[in-house]
Scaffold this active site. Structure first.
Site, short mmCIF file in Angstrom:
data_model
loop_
_atom_site.label_atom_id
_atom_site.label_comp_id
_atom_site.label_asym_id
_atom_site.label_seq_id
_atom_site.Cartn_x
_atom_site.Cartn_y
_atom_site.Cartn_z
N LEU A 14 -12.21 -5.92 4.65
CA LEU A 14 -12.12 -4.50 4.96
C LEU A 14 -11.02 -3.89 4.12
O LEU A 14 -9.87 -4.36 4.15
CB LEU A 14 -11.83 -4.31 6.45
CG LEU A 14 -11.47 -2.89 6.91
CD1 LEU A 14 -12.59 -1.90 6.63
CD2 LEU A 14 -11.12 -2.90 8.41
N ALA A 18 -10.48 3.06 -0.21
CA ALA A 18 -11.35 2.30 -1.10
C ALA A 18 -12.10 3.13 -2.13
O ALA A 18 -12.67 2.56 -3.07
CB ALA A 18 -12.37 1.53 -0.25
N ILE A 22 -7.01 1.83 -7.16
CA ILE A 22 -6.72 0.46 -6.77
C ILE A 22 -7.68 -0.01 -5.69
O ILE A 22 -8.18 -1.14 -5.73
CB ILE A 22 -5.26 0.34 -6.30
CG1 ILE A 22 -4.31 0.55 -7.48
CG2 ILE A 22 -5.00 -1.01 -5.64
CD1 ILE A 22 -2.84 0.64 -7.09
N LEU A 42 -12.00 8.56 3.23
CA LEU A 42 -12.56 9.83 3.67
C LEU A 42 -14.01 9.94 3.19
O LEU A 42 -14.35 9.39 2.13
CB LEU A 42 -11.74 11.00 3.12
CG LEU A 42 -10.32 11.14 3.66
CD1 LEU A 42 -9.55 12.17 2.84
CD2 LEU A 42 -10.33 11.52 5.12
N ASP A 67 -10.86 9.15 8.67
CA ASP A 67 -9.62 9.84 8.34
C ASP A 67 -8.48 9.10 9.04
O ASP A 67 -8.33 9.19 10.26
CB ASP A 67 -9.66 11.30 8.80
CG ASP A 67 -8.39 12.06 8.45
OD1 ASP A 67 -7.46 11.45 7.87
OD2 ASP A 67 -8.32 13.27 8.76
N TYR A 160 7.30 9.79 0.86
CA TYR A 160 6.51 8.67 0.33
C TYR A 160 7.35 7.40 0.25
O TYR A 160 6.93 6.32 0.69
CB TYR A 160 5.97 9.04 -1.05
CG TYR A 160 5.14 7.97 -1.71
CD1 TYR A 160 3.84 7.74 -1.30
CD2 TYR A 160 5.65 7.21 -2.75
CE1 TYR A 160 3.06 6.75 -1.91
CE2 TYR A 160 4.90 6.23 -3.36
CZ TYR A 160 3.60 6.00 -2.94
OH TYR A 160 2.85 5.03 -3.55
N ALA A 162 10.06 6.64 1.88
CA ALA A 162 10.37 6.17 3.23
C ALA A 162 9.17 5.45 3.84
O ALA A 162 9.32 4.42 4.51
CB ALA A 162 10.79 7.34 4.10
#
Length: 278
Positions: A14, A18, A22, A42, A67, A160, A162
């Site tokens: 899973l 996707a 990457i 999404l 989502d 980002y 953090a």
């Protein structure tokens, strides 16, 4: 909920995030091995097209739109994947967003959305998989996609950075708690990778600046996908709680700085040492 489908031969993987970059490369790498792949992102034409391409490798492939900013959707994702193709053996948490905003202009809503997608979703999917595999008494592997931003602050990326630092600690925490059940949890931390993402677009200037590394090129999605496949596979069976830095050497040091010295000074060369000693 319907009973879980019987798992097909090979592993069921899973992958979140996707639809492109990457994530899509990770899906392809596992499909090449004959794994069943459930690709989540999404809803989009890109997700549908990816699953169609994966079918060319002869293994089953499924699209699972979600989502992950929605906590309920993230928490239910593993069970939904299990209903499609049996319990996943491998989970790759690749979903992430990077809206560049200076910290002084940050809103609580934007901060929370980045944490929800980048960290909370990974926590919820990992915990759900751990429950499923522990109940079944079967091993598994989780790979989180982090970032060099976890170690280095940059302008406009406080939320980002953090989130990725938190994801690395979540990786270690999951490794400690899930390891006794045979579930390995690791992270792969890419440097700058050329993905041409519509979700996380970057300027040419930014790409050029962050692509500087000892190997002299940005990464490609396949570079990361091959590492993820290895980390999740049997050859890494004694690895857990690790963060693999895959960044062309950027975290080792920089080649961007000029040489700042003309040569050895007299003191550096040891000149006058005898006089000083005597």
């Amino acid at each position: 909920m319907s009973p879980h489908a019987e798992p097909p031969p090979g592993r069921h993987v899973l992958v979140t995030g996707a639809a492109g970059g990457i994530g899509a490369a990770v899906c392809t790498a596992f499909a090449e091995e004959g794994c069943t792949v459930t690709a989540s992102d999404l809803p989009s034409a890109a997700l549908t097209e990816l699953v169609a391409r994966l079918g060319a490798y002869g293994a089953a492939a499924h699209a699972l739109p979600a989502d992950l900013a929605d906590a309920e959707a993230a928490a239910a994702l593993v069970e939904r994947a299990a209903d499609l193709a049996g319990p996943p053996d491998v989970l790759v948490n690749g979903a992430g967003i990077y809206p560049a905003v200076p910290l002084a202009e940050m809103t609580a809503e934007l901060w929370d959305r980045v944490q929800d997608v980048n960290v909370r979703a990974a926590m919820l999917t990992s915990a759900a998989l751990a429950r499923l595999l522990t109940d079944a008494g079967t091993p598994g592997a989780i790979v989180n996609i982090t970032s060099g931003a976890a170690l280095r602050a940059r302008f406009g990326a406080a939320h980002y950075s953090a989130s990725k630092a938190a994801l690395e600690m979540l990786t270690r925490s999951c490794a400690v708690e899930f390891g006794p059940h045979g579930i390995r949890v690791n992270a792969v931390s890419p440097g700058f990778v050329t993905v041409d993402s519509a979700v996380n677009p970057v300027t040419e200037d930014y790409a050029a600046a962050v692509s500087v590394n000892p190997l002299g090129r940005p990464g490609e999605p396949d570079d990361i996908a091959r590492a993820v496949r290895w980390v999740a596979g049997p050859e890494a069976s004694w690895m857990t709680g690790s963060v693999v830095r895959l960044d062309g050497g950027a975290s080792a040091g920089t080649t961007a700085l000029p040489r700042h010295w003309p040569g050895l000074s007299g003191a550096q060369a040891g000149a006058g040492r005898e006089e000083a000693v005597s």
